[in-house]
Write an enzyme that holds these catalytic residues in place. Structure first.
Site, PDB file in Angstrom:
ATOM      1  N   ARG A 123       0.713  -1.472   0.037  1.00 44.80           N
ATOM      2  CA  ARG A 123       0.044   0.020   0.002  1.00 44.80           C
ATOM      3  C   ARG A 123       0.773   1.418  -0.003  1.00 44.80           C
ATOM      4  NH1 ARG A 123      -2.749  -4.437   2.601  1.00 44.80           N
ATOM      5  NH2 ARG A 123      -4.566  -4.551   1.352  1.00 44.80           N
ATOM      6  N   ASP A 155      -0.136  -6.747  -3.537  1.00 39.36           N
ATOM      7  CA  ASP A 155      -1.284  -6.788  -3.063  1.00 39.36           C
ATOM      8  C   ASP A 155      -2.073  -6.032  -4.179  1.00 39.36           C
ATOM      9  OD1 ASP A 155      -3.976  -6.578  -1.353  1.00 39.36           O
ATOM     10  OD2 ASP A 155      -2.634  -7.200  -0.013  1.00 39.36           O
ATOM     11  N   HIS A 206      -6.486 -10.706  -3.807  1.00 44.01           N
ATOM     12  CA  HIS A 206      -5.594  -9.584  -3.722  1.00 44.01           C
ATOM     13  C   HIS A 206      -4.435  -9.481  -4.979  1.00 44.01           C
ATOM     14  CE1 HIS A 206      -6.820  -8.131   0.312  1.00 44.01           C
ATOM     15  NE2 HIS A 206      -7.089  -9.316   0.688  1.00 44.01           N
ATOM     16  N   ASP A 240      -6.055 -15.060   1.751  1.00 43.02           N
ATOM     17  CA  ASP A 240      -6.942 -14.466   2.506  1.00 43.02           C
ATOM     18  C   ASP A 240      -7.967 -13.625   1.363  1.00 43.02           C
ATOM     19  OD1 ASP A 240      -4.728 -12.847   1.938  1.00 43.02           O
ATOM     20  OD2 ASP A 240      -5.772 -11.412   3.145  1.00 43.02           O
ATOM     21  N   GLU A 241      -9.122 -13.621   1.980  1.00 38.27           N
ATOM     22  CA  GLU A 241     -10.135 -12.446   1.373  1.00 38.27           C
ATOM     23  C   GLU A 241     -10.187 -12.685  -0.093  1.00 38.27           C
ATOM     24  OE1 GLU A 241      -9.675  -9.222   4.588  1.00 38.27           O
ATOM     25  OE2 GLU A 241      -8.497  -8.775   3.196  1.00 38.27           O
ATOM     26  N   ASP A 294      -2.148  -1.896  13.184  1.00 36.63           N
ATOM     27  CA  ASP A 294      -2.750  -0.744  12.346  1.00 36.63           C
ATOM     28  C   ASP A 294      -3.898  -0.127  13.070  1.00 36.63           C
ATOM     29  OD1 ASP A 294      -4.029  -3.220  12.040  1.00 36.63           O
ATOM     30  OD2 ASP A 294      -4.642  -2.689   9.966  1.00 36.63           O
TER      31      ASP A 294
END
Length: 669
Positions: free
Chosen positions: A163, A192, A262, A327-328, A421
């Site tokens: 990011r 990502d 991702h 993940d996700e 975070d």
């Protein structure tokens, strides 16, 4: 008076204890100290060349007089020396060491090279910080005897650079501080949806196209764009430099190439890797945070790409483990794709979860062929876990318990305690300093991090052996600058270090907090930005009033109902369940309040999320049995006047709602 003198003596005695984090397994303070003088040398056995050199450099940075380390030689007599030696026969775990400091000399004996290294880190913590006035008047190491070993073999810190990219020199500095706290794993999240950050020579578009996005949400408005192109990447040579730097400091760098979800950046660079046979297929490097629908297509072409990428990754990262995320990963595109539906029919897969399992198992075989182990977030369990996979459990403990019972190794990384975070100080005062203090959300004070035990209670002793260790996460959506990374990580990294290293029966937050101030003095001297630790709240209302509620606290160890009436506007109660009609939060007052103004605020004005009460009423009672409505909640707020004789106030839910609720200070004026 006698009690006061005794208390003062005890405080003085405690202050004299060596301040080391993580707390050693056994430590006994001695008498006197070992002075560090300009000619103090580091003497070492031959196998310890690198450890001795780095330790001598560390001493030199503090003293200004770098004495060259000397190999062990009984013919040379030194006036002042710190000796480093190996003894594999020490009855300690790998990484264990003994440290003996007396006025006559200092000796670090390690079971292995890592053990010697950790002993030198304890020595550095015992010395004054860089630039301290103590160095001018003559610094000394307090006499102490330590026998120490780590509780867990995986003591990790995660860092996301997909990011927001950070400079190699800053990452090296971060590695130094991980080493200072005896952490041994850097989990480097380098790809990502918002950016691909590692050079892959066979696929240059990954960085040429996938390494850049059109815009980034500005602080303070996460649903907006700053309109500025953002990107960059690390060359393979830069990564090798970081990996070697970490290895010299006994830290393994574990890369994460997140797949099959991702993957928007990679799919944008090479659209044929995605589900290109679905309607409205249009991949792009994502400008916004969150979960996106772009997933790799489970085709032979994709697995060839994965194999090629992992070949280059394995060449620059020698770590035992390669993290593949997992993940996700939304299942929507797979379930829309005729090509994937055909594969599902052929392989007997019933849904997208089976496709996820199929993908992960294929990747595990690719890594096994390269002599590496696969590790992934706990979603890799979906559809069935790959045979030899290691699970990194972030969504609580259920996945960890199930995996360990099945014989799989697990690293604990729970969002409930280990996501750094989240805000470590209350949200409202943080944002009052400026929008650049924005965090992803949540509330993660240092005392909550410290309270975590990585071994879930649902495991027996044999199953618990599958818990490799523990790791905290630094996701970087709101870490645009390196000073923000430091401010977010420190001093919570110290709490992580202690839960990863120290025997659970020796943990004590008050003792930890007393040792933390001297450690933070090291941060300050080195220019490391850090937050001031938040003091734990007390479970009590401000005046002895009592609270009963049908709502379960999100964190029973510190987000108590009493915090909604403790006199502190920054504390709050936070529920951990969807609300149903009839749920209540009842405050019984010590004395009646008649005609006084009452105000209750719920949601993001007090807590870290928009968990306000949508449908509910504020009620009053004089006997705790008959209730009178004061007012209904509107936009999460209720304001009204307490009727004559009011001794109880009640928040009552009138209709179910999906989200939770946070309740701030109940104001009565």
């Amino acid at each position: 008076m006698r009690k006061a003198l005794l208390a003062a003596a005890l405080v003085s005695c405690l202050a004299a204890e060596p301040a080391i984090i993580p707390l050693p397994k056994e430590m006994k303070a001695g008498e006197g100290s070992f002075p560090i003088v300009p000619n103090t040398s580091v003497r070492y056995e031959g196998a310890l060349d690198q450890v001795a050199k780095l330790f001598a450099d560390d001493l030199g940075a503090r003293t200004g007089n770098r004495a060259a380390p000397l190999r062990e030689d009984p013919l040379i007599e030194l006036a002042s020396e710190i000796r480093l030696k190996l003894d594999p026969a020490l009855p300690l775990r790998p990484g264990g060491y003994k440290l003996e400091v007396s006025p006559e000399g200092t000796m670090v004996t390690g079971k292995d090279m890592a053990g010697v290294w950790y002993g030198t880190r304890s020595l550095l913590q015992l010395l004054p910080p860089i630039g301290s006035a103590d160095w001018k008047k003559g610094a000394a190491i307090p006499a102490v005897s330590i026998t120490d070993e780590p509780r867990f073999g995986w003591r990790g810190m995660h860092l996301d650079v997909s990011r927001h990219l950070h400079a190699v020199e800053d990452i090296k500095k971060f590695i130094d501080w991980l080493a200072f706290h005896k952490l041994n794993t850097l989990h480097w999240h380098i790809t990502d949806d918002q950016g691909w950050r590692v050079e892959i020579k066979k696929y240059p578009k990954l960085t040429e196209i996938g390494g850049y996005r059109d815009s980034t949400p500005p602080y303070g408005n996460r649903d907006s764009d700053d309109g500025k192109r953002y990107g960059g990447f690390y060359t393979q040579e830069q990564i090798k430099e970081v990996v070697a730097y970490a290895a010299a400091r006994q830290i393994a760098v574990v890369p994460e190439i997140d797949m099959p979800g991702h993957m928007a950046a990679a799919i944008t660079a090479y659209p044929e890797l995605g589900n290109s046979d679905i309607p409205n297929y249009s991949p792009k490097v994502r400008n916004r945070w969150g979960i996106h629908f772009d997933t790799l297509a489970p085709t032979e072409e994709t697995f060839k790409f994965v194999d090629d990428v992992l070949t280059e990754i394995c060449a620059i990262f020698p770590s035992t483990y390669i993290h593949i995320g997992g993940d996700e990963a939304p299942k929507d595109q797979w379930e829309q794709s005729p090509r994937v539906r055909e594969l599902m029919k052929k392989e007997g897969m019933k849904d997208g979860h089976d496709v996820q399992s199929y993908f992960v198992k294929r990747v595990e075989k690719i890594l096994a062929a390269k002599g590496r182990k696969l590790i992934g977030w706990d979603e890799i369990r979906e559809g069935g876990l790959a045979p030899n996979a290691t699970v990194m459990s972030w969504r609580g403990e259920a996945g960890a318990v199930a995996s360990a019972k099945e014989g799989h190794d697990v690293v604990m990384a729970s969002t409930s305690h280990l996501y750094l975070d989240h805000y470590q100080l209350p949200k409202n005062p943080e944002l009052a300093k400026g929008v650049e203090f924005e965090a992803w959300g949540g509330f993660q004070p240092i005392y909550n991090v410290y309270s975590y035990d990585p071994v879930p209670k649902g495991l027996n002793a044999e199953e618990a052996k599958h818990i490799l260790g523990v790791q905290a996460q630094l996701w970087a959506e709101y870490l645009k600058t390196w000073d923000k990374v430091e401010y977010t990580a420190f001093p919570r990294i110290a709490a992580l270090a202690e839960i990863a290293w120290t025997p659970v029966e020796k943990k004590n937050y008050e003792d930890f907090r007393s040792r933390l101030d001297p450690i933070m003095a090291h941060y300050k001297a080195a220019g490391v930005r850090h937050a001031q630790p938040l003091a734990p709240p007390k479970r009590q209302t401000k005046d002895g009033s009592t609270i009963e509620t049908s709502l379960r606290s999100f964190r029973a160890e510190f987000l108590w109902p009493e915090l909604a009436y403790d006199g502190d506007p920054e504390t709050f109660f936070w529920s951990a369940a969807k609300l149903k009609a009839g749920d209540h939060f009842t405050l019984t007052l010590r004395a009646a309040v008649s005609g006084k103004k009452v105000k209750v605020v719920t949601g993001d004005k007090v807590g870290p999320f928009t968990d306000k009460l949508d449908r509910g009423v504020l009620e009053a009672s004089s006997n705790g049995q008959q209730w009178t409505e004061i007012t209904a909640f509107k936009d999460g707020v209720a304001e009204g006047t307490a009727p004559e004789g009011t001794t109880s106030l009640r928040i009552r839910v009138t209709a179910a709602q999906e989200h939770w609720i946070s309740i701030g200070e109940i104001e009565i004026e």
